[in-house]
Scaffold this active site. Structure first.
Site, PDB file in Angstrom:
ATOM      1  N   THR A 112      -9.797   2.891   5.668  1.00 15.63           N
ATOM      2  CA  THR A 112      -9.251   1.914   4.714  1.00 15.63           C
ATOM      3  C   THR A 112      -8.904   0.635   5.473  1.00 15.63           C
ATOM      4  O   THR A 112      -8.230   0.696   6.503  1.00 15.63           O
ATOM      5  CB  THR A 112      -7.952   2.430   4.059  1.00 15.63           C
ATOM      6  OG1 THR A 112      -8.048   3.828   3.899  1.00 15.63           O
ATOM      7  CG2 THR A 112      -7.706   1.751   2.728  1.00 15.63           C
TER       8      THR A 112
ATOM      9  N   GLY B  33     -20.632   0.217   7.615  1.00 13.93           N
ATOM     10  CA  GLY B  33     -19.773   1.251   8.188  1.00 13.93           C
ATOM     11  C   GLY B  33     -20.195   1.602   9.603  1.00 13.93           C
ATOM     12  O   GLY B  33     -20.366   0.734  10.462  1.00 13.93           O
TER      13      GLY B  33
ATOM     14  N   GLY C 115      -3.356  -5.175   0.608  1.00  9.29           N
ATOM     15  CA  GLY C 115      -4.019  -6.267  -0.119  1.00  9.29           C
ATOM     16  C   GLY C 115      -5.073  -6.841   0.815  1.00  9.29           C
ATOM     17  O   GLY C 115      -4.788  -7.105   1.985  1.00  9.29           O
TER      18      GLY C 115
ATOM     19  N   ASP D 296     -11.607  -5.371   5.925  1.00 11.33           N
ATOM     20  CA  ASP D 296     -10.663  -6.482   6.141  1.00 11.33           C
ATOM     21  C   ASP D 296     -10.598  -6.843   7.625  1.00 11.33           C
ATOM     22  O   ASP D 296     -10.537  -8.024   7.988  1.00 11.33           O
ATOM     23  CB  ASP D 296      -9.271  -6.099   5.633  1.00 11.33           C
ATOM     24  CG  ASP D 296      -9.294  -5.774   4.153  1.00 11.33           C
ATOM     25  OD1 ASP D 296     -10.152  -6.327   3.441  1.00 11.33           O
ATOM     26  OD2 ASP D 296      -8.476  -4.952   3.708  1.00 11.33           O
TER      27      ASP D 296
ATOM     28  N   SER E 264      -9.743  -0.803  14.392  1.00  2.00           N
ATOM     29  CA  SER E 264      -8.857  -0.559  13.237  1.00  2.00           C
ATOM     30  C   SER E 264      -9.051   0.847  12.668  1.00  2.00           C
ATOM     31  O   SER E 264      -8.091   1.462  12.202  1.00  2.00           O
ATOM     32  CB  SER E 264      -9.060  -1.618  12.150  1.00  2.00           C
ATOM     33  OG  SER E 264     -10.220  -1.329  11.406  1.00  2.00           O
TER      34      SER E 264
ATOM     35  N   ASP F 227       0.842  -1.196   0.000  1.00  6.88           N
ATOM     36  CA  ASP F 227       0.000   0.000   0.000  1.00  6.88           C
ATOM     37  C   ASP F 227       0.880   1.250   0.000  1.00  6.88           C
ATOM     38  O   ASP F 227       1.720   1.429   0.894  1.00  6.88           O
ATOM     39  CB  ASP F 227      -0.882   0.026   1.259  1.00  6.88           C
ATOM     40  CG  ASP F 227      -2.094  -0.882   1.146  1.00  6.88           C
ATOM     41  OD1 ASP F 227      -2.344  -1.418   0.039  1.00  6.88           O
ATOM     42  OD2 ASP F 227      -2.790  -1.053   2.148  1.00  6.88           O
TER      43      ASP F 227
ATOM     44  N   GLY G 140     -22.950  -0.286  11.528  1.00  8.42           N
ATOM     45  CA  GLY G 140     -22.841  -1.673  11.970  1.00  8.42           C
ATOM     46  C   GLY G 140     -23.021  -2.663  10.842  1.00  8.42           C
ATOM     47  O   GLY G 140     -22.584  -2.429   9.703  1.00  8.42           O
TER      48      GLY G 140
ATOM     49  N   GLY H 210      -6.566  -9.741   1.057  1.00 11.06           N
ATOM     50  CA  GLY H 210      -6.322 -11.065   1.631  1.00 11.06           C
ATOM     51  C   GLY H 210      -5.320 -10.984   2.766  1.00 11.06           C
ATOM     52  O   GLY H 210      -5.540 -11.510   3.867  1.00 11.06           O
TER      53      GLY H 210
HETATM   54  O1  RIB Z   1      -9.221  -3.180   1.804  1.00 13.21           O
HETATM   55  C1  RIB Z   1      -8.129  -2.317   1.775  1.00 13.21           C
HETATM   56  C2  RIB Z   1      -7.109  -2.814   0.789  1.00 13.21           C
HETATM   57  O2  RIB Z   1      -7.648  -2.719  -0.492  1.00 13.21           O
HETATM   58  C3  RIB Z   1      -5.845  -2.006   0.780  1.00 13.21           C
HETATM   59  O3  RIB Z   1      -4.872  -2.522   1.670  1.00 13.21           O
HETATM   60  C4  RIB Z   1      -5.401  -2.058  -0.664  1.00 13.21           C
HETATM   61  O4  RIB Z   1      -4.254  -2.797  -0.848  1.00 13.21           O
HETATM   62  C5  RIB Z   1      -6.584  -2.654  -1.427  1.00 13.21           C
HETATM   63  O5  RIB Z   1      -6.326  -3.918  -1.817  1.00 13.21           O
END
Ligand code: RIB
Length: 312
Positions: A252, A225, A42, A256, A286, A16, A228, A44
């Site tokens: 961001t 977001g 990323g 994840d 996060s 990133d 909830g 994953g």
């Molecule tokens: O979900 C956030 C991610 O999306 C970032 O880390 C970026 O790499 C994209 O893949």
């Protein structure tokens, strides 16, 4: 469920490159930003880190280049105790994401070039067959070729492993993928793009979830977001509020964080609603920090937050 509570994450790694700027430039304009950072990203990889820090026993399946970004990833997994036994390697470069963060509006725009991870093949996923088959959970997203994602989900389902698909970024999907999803975890815009239904309130979320269940998904966790997450399956319709951990610094990677935490909670045998609450706490922490993988909380932080937050 398997006795082994391992979580396999099948997904992307990219570096990133994050640029903070007060206001976004328009086309043709150059603007001075306020800060820049390079870090692991990323979807994953972020989900694997979120799950490992939240207490999961994680194996990450991806493909990396033999370059400095690939080395950044390998170092991260060593530090986080993530099993790298099924990470394939290529001489092609590891990918990167340009993340532009608009500080005034608190929004972001991302361009991702997945690079090496997008070369992963179904044969390389097959090498992890035994590990996948003896795991509790397989989590995938859409930054790898859809055919590879579908292959991994099918392999897991065939072995009775619980599958989570985080359909991010939004892409057209074959109908055959939906019945392979025990859990589907879109955000509002991904749910809208999959169903054509506008999702801006709980009623819209329920309509979209119903459309996804009708395609063969068993459980939908639609993340909203600050509002909830909306949950729906054949027996449950529920809304779990966001868990507030303080001022929002950067969103961001919040999805994840949610997916990594959700996978851990399910692997530990928590039910759908409890797992969603745990995942909301992971995501809630996060977003109080900068970065994606670096912003993922440790298990004790998640537990402390949950203990101090009344159930909504
Ligand atoms: O979900 C956030 C991610 O999306 C970032 O880390 C970026 O790499 C994209 O893949």
């Amino acid at each position: 469920m398997n006795q082994n509570n391992r979580i396999v994450v099948l997904g992307s790694f990219v570096a990133d490159l994050a640029f903070h700027v007060e206001t976004l430039p328009v086309w043709g304009e150059t603007r001075m930003g306020s800060s820049f950072a390079v870090g692991p990203g990323g979807k994953g990889s972020n989900q694997a880190v979120a799950a490992a820090r939240a207490g999961g026993n994680v194996c990450f399946v991806t493909k990396l280049g033999q370059d400095s970004f690939g080395e950044m990833a390998r170092k991260l997994y060593r530090e986080e105790g993530i099993d790298t036994g099924f990470i394939a390697s290529t001489t092609h470069p590891t990918g990167a994401a340009a993340i532009i963060l608009d500080e005034k509006r608190g929004e972001n725009a991302i361009i991702i070039v997945p690079g090496a991870c997008f070369e992963i093949t179904t044969d390389e996923v097959d090498r992890a067959r035994e590990v996948i088959a003896s795991s509790s959970i397989l989590v995938a997203q859409l930054e790898l070729p859809v055919s590879v994602v579908e292959h991994g989900l099918r392999m897991a389902r065939t072995s009775g492993v619980t599958t989570i698909l985080n359909p991010a970024p939004a892409l057209p999907l074959p109908e055959s993928i939906y019945p392979l999803c025990d859990y589907l975890t879109p955000n509002e815009s991904e749910a809208a793009s999959m169903t054509g239904i506008i999702v801006d309130d709980l009623a819209g979320a329920e309509r979209a979830a119903d459309a996804l269940l009708a395609r063969g998904v068993r459980n939908v966790a639609l993340t909203m977001g600050a509002n909830g997450v909306f949950l729906k399956n054949r027996n449950l319709t529920a809304h779990v509020p966001a868990v507030d951990a303080g001022a929002v610094v950067e969103t961001t990677g919040a999805g994840d964080a949610f997916n990594g935490g959700f996978a851990v909670a399910l692997a530990e045998g928590k039910d759908f609603r409890e797992a969603a609450r745990f995942a909301c706490a992971v995501a809630g922490i996060s977003v109080t920090r900068r970065g994606t993988a670096p912003s993922m909380p440790q298990r004790d932080e998640v537990e402390a937050l949950l203990a101090s937050t009344p159930q909504g």
